[in-house]
Motif scaffolding. Structure first.
Motif, PDB file in Angstrom:
ATOM      1  N   PRO A  16       1.001  -1.242   0.150  1.00 52.60           N
ATOM      2  CA  PRO A  16       0.127  -0.089  -0.165  1.00 52.60           C
ATOM      3  C   PRO A  16       0.748   1.111   0.083  1.00 52.60           C
ATOM      4  CG  PRO A  16      -0.592  -1.637   1.712  1.00 52.60           C
ATOM      5  CD  PRO A  16       0.518  -2.144   1.293  1.00 52.60           C
ATOM      6  N   ILE A  17       0.311   2.321  -0.650  1.00 58.24           N
ATOM      7  CA  ILE A  17       1.192   3.392  -0.822  1.00 58.24           C
ATOM      8  C   ILE A  17       0.338   4.723  -0.931  1.00 58.24           C
ATOM      9  CG2 ILE A  17       1.404   3.380  -3.410  1.00 58.24           C
ATOM     10  CD1 ILE A  17       4.389   4.599  -2.718  1.00 58.24           C
ATOM     11  N   SER A  18       0.652   5.525  -0.394  1.00 60.87           N
ATOM     12  CA  SER A  18      -0.218   6.938  -0.640  1.00 60.87           C
ATOM     13  C   SER A  18       0.844   8.154  -0.600  1.00 60.87           C
ATOM     14  CB  SER A  18      -0.897   7.284   1.071  1.00 60.87           C
ATOM     15  OG  SER A  18      -1.664   8.508   0.937  1.00 60.87           O
ATOM     16  N   SER A  20       1.214  12.139  -1.337  1.00 56.61           N
ATOM     17  CA  SER A  20       0.687  13.582  -1.069  1.00 56.61           C
ATOM     18  C   SER A  20       0.557  14.365  -2.179  1.00 56.61           C
ATOM     19  CB  SER A  20       1.294  14.088   0.018  1.00 56.61           C
ATOM     20  OG  SER A  20       2.648  14.428  -0.320  1.00 56.61           O
ATOM     21  N   ASP A  21       1.221  14.061  -3.234  1.00 59.59           N
ATOM     22  CA  ASP A  21       1.455  14.731  -4.563  1.00 59.59           C
ATOM     23  C   ASP A  21       2.023  13.667  -5.601  1.00 59.59           C
ATOM     24  OD1 ASP A  21       0.643  16.525  -6.653  1.00 59.59           O
ATOM     25  OD2 ASP A  21       2.364  17.859  -5.746  1.00 59.59           O
ATOM     26  N   HIS A  22       1.710  13.878  -6.807  1.00 63.76           N
ATOM     27  CA  HIS A  22       2.460  13.188  -7.831  1.00 63.76           C
ATOM     28  C   HIS A  22       2.221  13.938  -9.163  1.00 63.76           C
ATOM     29  CE1 HIS A  22      -1.659  11.810  -8.874  1.00 63.76           C
ATOM     30  NE2 HIS A  22      -1.206  11.094  -9.787  1.00 63.76           N
ATOM     31  N   ILE A  42      -3.154  14.169  -4.785  1.00 64.37           N
ATOM     32  CA  ILE A  42      -3.153  12.940  -4.142  1.00 64.37           C
ATOM     33  C   ILE A  42      -3.196  11.793  -4.883  1.00 64.37           C
ATOM     34  CG2 ILE A  42      -4.105  11.691  -2.040  1.00 64.37           C
ATOM     35  CD1 ILE A  42      -4.801  14.193  -0.943  1.00 64.37           C
ATOM     36  N   LYS A  43      -2.477  10.649  -4.538  1.00 69.57           N
ATOM     37  CA  LYS A  43      -2.774   9.236  -5.501  1.00 69.57           C
ATOM     38  C   LYS A  43      -2.530   8.141  -4.257  1.00 69.57           C
ATOM     39  CE  LYS A  43      -1.172   6.411  -9.208  1.00 69.57           C
ATOM     40  NZ  LYS A  43      -2.611   6.224  -9.362  1.00 69.57           N
ATOM     41  N   GLU A  44      -3.783   7.511  -4.217  1.00 67.41           N
ATOM     42  CA  GLU A  44      -3.682   6.303  -3.161  1.00 67.41           C
ATOM     43  C   GLU A  44      -3.577   5.045  -4.081  1.00 67.41           C
ATOM     44  OE1 GLU A  44      -4.091   6.557  -0.121  1.00 67.41           O
ATOM     45  OE2 GLU A  44      -4.414   8.813   0.073  1.00 67.41           O
ATOM     46  N   GLY A  45      -2.482   4.462  -3.706  1.00 69.02           N
ATOM     47  CA  GLY A  45      -2.241   3.091  -4.450  1.00 69.02           C
ATOM     48  C   GLY A  45      -1.440   3.034  -5.834  1.00 69.02           C
ATOM     49  N   VAL A  70       6.014  10.967  -0.978  1.00 68.05           N
ATOM     50  CA  VAL A  70       5.351   9.834  -0.301  1.00 68.05           C
ATOM     51  C   VAL A  70       6.146  10.003   1.004  1.00 68.05           C
ATOM     52  CG1 VAL A  70       5.315   7.213   0.017  1.00 68.05           C
ATOM     53  CG2 VAL A  70       5.247   7.988  -2.251  1.00 68.05           C
ATOM     54  N   ASP A  71       5.214  10.106   2.141  1.00 71.58           N
ATOM     55  CA  ASP A  71       5.928  10.362   3.632  1.00 71.58           C
ATOM     56  C   ASP A  71       7.013  11.396   3.670  1.00 71.58           C
ATOM     57  OD1 ASP A  71       4.061   8.095   4.386  1.00 71.58           O
ATOM     58  OD2 ASP A  71       5.729   6.795   4.134  1.00 71.58           O
TER      59      ASP A  71
END
Length: 134
Positions: A16-18, A20-22, A42-45, A70-71
């Motif tokens: 799993p990855i979240s 905050s920007d991409h 934001i991108k979830e996954g 990410v983090d």
């Protein structure tokens, strides 16, 4: 013709990855000083993403890479080099014309705002866009 780019990226992970920007970074220098940022939020996954931006210079070399935050850590992808297209006049006819006669100019990659001058005088233009069979 608007000078723009559409880029496809992919966030690959087996957990799993979240983010905050991409999105994508574009720059005229390899060190990405003062990049153009295409932020997609934001991108979830994991998965694919597409970004688009306009206003690029014609006949310009750009460097492009994907990014994800990410983090609190910015991850960047492999850098690719692209070149925007150059305008080209392929032909015009007739070769010689009298004042007031129509001249047809055929070309490709002619940006919006292209102007035509004869002997230093700007001419009004009307144009039609024809699609080539390519």
């Amino acid at each position: 013709m608007e000078k723009k780019i559409r880029v496809l990226g992919r966030l690959i992970t087996n957990q799993p990855i979240s983010a905050s920007d991409h999105g994508f970074q574009l720059s005229t220098s390899e060190d990405f000083s003062s990049p153009i940022l295409v932020s997609l939020g934001i991108k979830e996954g994991p998965g694919r993403f597409i970004g688009e931006t306009a206003g690029l210079a014609i006949n310009q070399r750009y460097f492009v890479r994907a990014f994800a935050s990410v983090d609190g850590v910015e991850l960047v992808g492999e850098t690719i080099e692209i070149q925007t297209l150059s305008p080209v006049i392929e032909s015009y006819e007739p070769t010689f014309a009298k004042a007031g006669e129509e001249i047809i100019i055929q070309g490709r990659n002619l940006p919006d705002g292209t102007r035509v001058f004869f002997l230093g005088t700007r001419k009004q233009r009307s144009y039609k866009t024809f699609l080539s069979p390519d």
